[in-house]
Design an enzyme around this catalytic site. Structure first.
Site, PDB file in Angstrom:
ATOM      1  N   CYS A 101     -35.261  50.125 -79.889  1.00 15.69           N
ATOM      2  CA  CYS A 101     -35.365  49.191 -81.321  1.00 15.69           C
ATOM      3  C   CYS A 101     -36.534  48.158 -81.159  1.00 15.69           C
ATOM      4  CB  CYS A 101     -34.078  48.284 -81.418  1.00 15.69           C
ATOM      5  SG  CYS A 101     -33.877  47.214 -83.173  1.00 15.69           S
ATOM      6  N   THR A 111     -27.308  47.243 -89.476  1.00 15.24           N
ATOM      7  CA  THR A 111     -26.895  47.240 -88.072  1.00 15.24           C
ATOM      8  C   THR A 111     -26.849  45.497 -87.594  1.00 15.24           C
ATOM      9  OG1 THR A 111     -29.465  46.974 -87.703  1.00 15.24           O
ATOM     10  CG2 THR A 111     -28.276  49.261 -86.830  1.00 15.24           C
ATOM     11  N   PHE A 119     -29.363  48.642 -78.045  1.00 16.27           N
ATOM     12  CA  PHE A 119     -30.737  48.633 -78.832  1.00 16.27           C
ATOM     13  C   PHE A 119     -31.444  49.894 -78.443  1.00 16.27           C
ATOM     14  CE2 PHE A 119     -29.755  44.201 -79.235  1.00 16.27           C
ATOM     15  CZ  PHE A 119     -29.983  44.007 -80.401  1.00 16.27           C
TER      16      PHE A 119
HETATM   17 MN1  MNH Z   1     -32.983  48.761 -84.709  1.00 14.71          MN
HETATM   18  C1  MNH Z   1     -34.296  51.806 -83.214  1.00 14.71           C
HETATM   19  C2  MNH Z   1     -30.188  49.392 -82.795  1.00 14.71           C
HETATM   20  C3  MNH Z   1     -32.157  45.807 -85.647  1.00 14.71           C
HETATM   21  C4  MNH Z   1     -35.789  48.466 -86.531  1.00 14.71           C
HETATM   22  N1  MNH Z   1     -32.556  50.157 -83.540  1.00 14.71           N
HETATM   23  C5  MNH Z   1     -33.201  51.445 -82.982  1.00 14.71           C
HETATM   24  C6  MNH Z   1     -32.245  52.130 -82.024  1.00 14.71           C
HETATM   25  C7  MNH Z   1     -31.021  51.461 -81.961  1.00 14.71           C
HETATM   26  C8  MNH Z   1     -31.258  50.223 -82.689  1.00 14.71           C
HETATM   27  C9  MNH Z   1     -29.905  52.016 -80.810  1.00 14.71           C
HETATM   28  C10 MNH Z   1     -32.657  53.797 -81.369  1.00 14.71           C
HETATM   29  C11 MNH Z   1     -32.387  54.591 -82.394  1.00 14.71           C
HETATM   30  C12 MNH Z   1     -32.599  56.011 -81.722  1.00 14.71           C
HETATM   31  O1  MNH Z   1     -32.487  56.073 -80.382  1.00 14.71           O
HETATM   32  O2  MNH Z   1     -32.347  56.955 -82.196  1.00 14.71           O
HETATM   33  N2  MNH Z   1     -31.301  47.911 -84.365  1.00 14.71           N
HETATM   34  C13 MNH Z   1     -30.285  48.088 -83.652  1.00 14.71           C
HETATM   35  C14 MNH Z   1     -29.395  46.997 -83.732  1.00 14.71           C
HETATM   36  C15 MNH Z   1     -29.431  46.132 -84.408  1.00 14.71           C
HETATM   37  C16 MNH Z   1     -31.163  46.654 -84.977  1.00 14.71           C
HETATM   38  C17 MNH Z   1     -28.126  47.113 -82.948  1.00 14.71           C
HETATM   39  C18 MNH Z   1     -29.342  44.794 -84.864  1.00 14.71           C
HETATM   40  C19 MNH Z   1     -28.132  44.116 -84.078  1.00 14.71           C
HETATM   41  N3  MNH Z   1     -33.834  47.336 -85.908  1.00 14.71           N
HETATM   42  C20 MNH Z   1     -33.068  46.225 -86.159  1.00 14.71           C
HETATM   43  C21 MNH Z   1     -34.003  45.529 -86.982  1.00 14.71           C
HETATM   44  C22 MNH Z   1     -35.183  46.110 -87.384  1.00 14.71           C
HETATM   45  C23 MNH Z   1     -35.088  47.410 -86.554  1.00 14.71           C
HETATM   46  C24 MNH Z   1     -33.450  44.157 -87.451  1.00 14.71           C
HETATM   47  C25 MNH Z   1     -36.179  45.862 -88.235  1.00 14.71           C
HETATM   48  C26 MNH Z   1     -36.525  44.606 -88.686  1.00 14.71           C
HETATM   49  N4  MNH Z   1     -34.872  49.650 -84.903  1.00 14.71           N
HETATM   50  C27 MNH Z   1     -35.702  49.497 -85.837  1.00 14.71           C
HETATM   51  C28 MNH Z   1     -36.794  50.599 -85.882  1.00 14.71           C
HETATM   52  C29 MNH Z   1     -36.419  51.511 -84.881  1.00 14.71           C
HETATM   53  C30 MNH Z   1     -35.087  51.223 -84.269  1.00 14.71           C
HETATM   54  C31 MNH Z   1     -37.837  50.658 -86.672  1.00 14.71           C
HETATM   55  C32 MNH Z   1     -37.183  52.869 -84.330  1.00 14.71           C
HETATM   56  C33 MNH Z   1     -38.116  52.522 -83.372  1.00 14.71           C
HETATM   57  C34 MNH Z   1     -38.803  53.628 -82.920  1.00 14.71           C
HETATM   58  O3  MNH Z   1     -38.467  54.754 -82.811  1.00 14.71           O
HETATM   59  O4  MNH Z   1     -40.042  53.679 -82.677  1.00 14.71           O
END
Ligand code: MNH
Length: 459
Positions: free
Chosen positions: A403, A269, A396
């Site tokens: 996120c 991402t 996010f």
């Molecule tokens: Mn990220 C959930 C987008 C960077 C760890 N992330 C989500 C979701 C989105 C998302 C959209 C929700 C998904 C869903 O509803 O099914 N995340 C991003 C984007 C970036 C990003 C656009 C960067 C730009 N994410 C990161 C990073 C980490 C991370 C860096 C870890 C260090 N994300 C997660 C985790 C979840 C998540 C863990 C799940 C959270 C949960 O459901 O408890």
């Protein structure tokens, strides 16, 4: 009175098997959204999915109580590697989600993320040194090097482990295994199980990729148990902390699942985001000029420090606008908790997967105007950004399943963009390049190449 949700013509039994292209599904989905409007429905082998594309409908389903996150068919497959980790957990059924969420939230708080600044900068320096040594003639695939950056940053910051991707010709074997695992997980989600069962070669490779991912995670855990790092990290918290509410810690298998989760969720991402922003800046010289000016006047030739994080308003606007037009996680799935009606007229049965089409929603002309396809960071400047209607900008995700890594990605992207623009004039390899997308679980620009020309004055 309810009205039927529109649906494109379908093949009997198979459903919309030919409606959505396999390589870049989001392109078909966005075209369908333009043709059918705020919502449409598709079915595949009898399984129905409703897509919501407009701001109004997305805002309505952005409600954890009425529409909790649903583990989609693709995420159900990702569970083969990430199990009950945060991203793929079935909530409320899987209790480890609550414990892991409470234990890990503080690790993504402002102070903890500031503490990761030096490690993030360490990896960013590896990237700029590489580009500097390459010089202006070498054609760079930015998405490859951004993936080295984001994967190495999450392993170093969260796990005190160096993958050293910048010291290898090819990606680290773990990176390849994970990329192939994610692509195959997506494909499995739209394959009938009878077909799946006979694909023995593909299935063996899939199991092999899962084994490679597990091996790295096992190694990281063993390392931590043998020599706990002086500076606490996420692994340390998961191994030792106890949840205040329940008194419980995390079982070893859940810790492994969460490590794989951070590696999966934490790198593609963010690297896609950096690639999109690089593309949008090179396509919009005026935005690039303003950003350059801001960086040169506020940071100049010195090395960026933690005190600069969040202090560059035009940079923040560029990042917000980049994630609006290039939401690297282009969709998420929720399910109705009860039979309900949305938009005052579309009936949704309990449990039906509802796909939140972030990609189309973030282009809704009702919110963004007729020039919604244009990259205009000005619409995202402080003040304007806060004044947007709720949920109009949602790269996010939403609510309790939103996120957890957002502050991590936000700081990492700032360090990378500031440092790169301080050091280089970037140009496109092919000035006539038009955006193509590559889609795995996430989207990013495809076939996009640049040259990095070292600037004369640099920090
Ligand atoms: Mn990220 C959930 C987008 C960077 C760890 N992330 C989500 C979701 C989105 C998302 C959209 C929700 C998904 C869903 O509803 O099914 N995340 C991003 C984007 C970036 C990003 C656009 C960067 C730009 N994410 C990161 C990073 C980490 C991370 C860096 C870890 C260090 N994300 C997660 C985790 C979840 C998540 C863990 C799940 C959270 C949960 O459901 O408890």
């Amino acid at each position: 009175m309810t009205v039927p949700i529109p649906s494109p013509p379908a093949v009997p039994f198979l459903g919309h098997i030919n409606t959505v292209e396999k390589d870049v599904p989001i392109r078909s989905i966005h075209l369908l959204a333009q043709q059918y409007g705020e919502t449409f429905q598709l079915s595949l082998f009898g399984a129905k999915r409703v897509f919501v594309n407009s701001y109004e409908l997305v805002n309505e389903v952005s409600d954890d109580k009425r529409f909790p996150k649903k583990i989609s068919a693709a995420l159900e497959q990702v569970r083969n590697g990430a199990g009950d980790g945060l991203f793929t957990a079935h909530v409320p059924r899987e209790q480890n989600w609550y414990i892991a969420h409470r234990l890990l939230m503080p690790c993504f708080g402002t102070a903890s993320i500031y503490n990761m600044f030096d490690d993030m900068m360490d990896i960013v320096q590896q990237l700029v040194l590489k580009w500097e040594r390459f010089g202006p003639r070498i054609k760079i695939d930015p998405s490859n090097d951004y993936t080295r950056l984001t994967l190495d940053a999450i392993t170093l910051c969260a796990m005190s482990y160096r993958l050293n991707s910048f010291y290898r010709e090819d990606p680290h074997p773990f990176a390849d295994a994970m990329a192939d695992f994610l692509i195959e997980s997506g494909r499995r989600a739209s394959r009938p199980s009878i077909v799946q069962a006979i694909m023995s070669g593909t299935n063996a490779k899939y199991e092999d990729d899962i084994r490679i991912m597990n091996e790295l995670v096992d190694e990281i855990l063993q390392d931590h148990k043998a020599n706990p790092p002086e500076k606490g990290d996420l692994v340390q918290v998961m191994l030792t902390a106890r949840d205040k509410e329940t008194g419980l810690g995390l079982p070893e298998q859940n810790i492994k699942n969460n490590l794989i989760t951070f590696l999966i969720a934490g790198h593609e991402t963010t690297s896609g985001m950096l690639t999109f922003i690089t593309y949008f800046l090179l396509k919009n010289p005026e935005a690039l000029r303003k950003l350059r000016e801001e960086i040169d006047s506020k940071v100049g030739e010195r090395l960026m420090t933690v005190h600069d994080v969040g202090k560059l308003p035009y940079l923040l606007a560029v990042m917000r606008e980049g994630l609006r037009l290039g939401p690297t996680a282009p969709a998420r799935t929720v399910g109705a908790a009860e039979d309900t009606v949305i938009g005052g007229k579309y009936a949704i049965e309990k449990g039906t997967p509802v796909v939140v089409n972030t990609y189309s929603m973030q282009r809704d002309p009702k919110i963004w105007g007729e020039d919604s396809d244009k990259f205009l960071p000005e619409r995202m400047l402080d003040g304007k950004f806060e004044a947007l209607p709720p949920n109009a900008w949602q790269p996010f995700g939403f609510g309790m399943r939103g996120c957890i890594g957002r502050p991590f990605a936000w700081q990492e992207a700032q360090i990378a963009l500031v440092t790169i623009l301080q050091r280089f004039d970037l140009i496109m390899d092919d000035p006539s390049y038009e955006l193509e997308l590559k889609q795995t679980l996430t989207i990013k620009p495809h076939n996009f190449f640049i040259h990095a020309i070292p600037r004369k004055n640099k920090p």
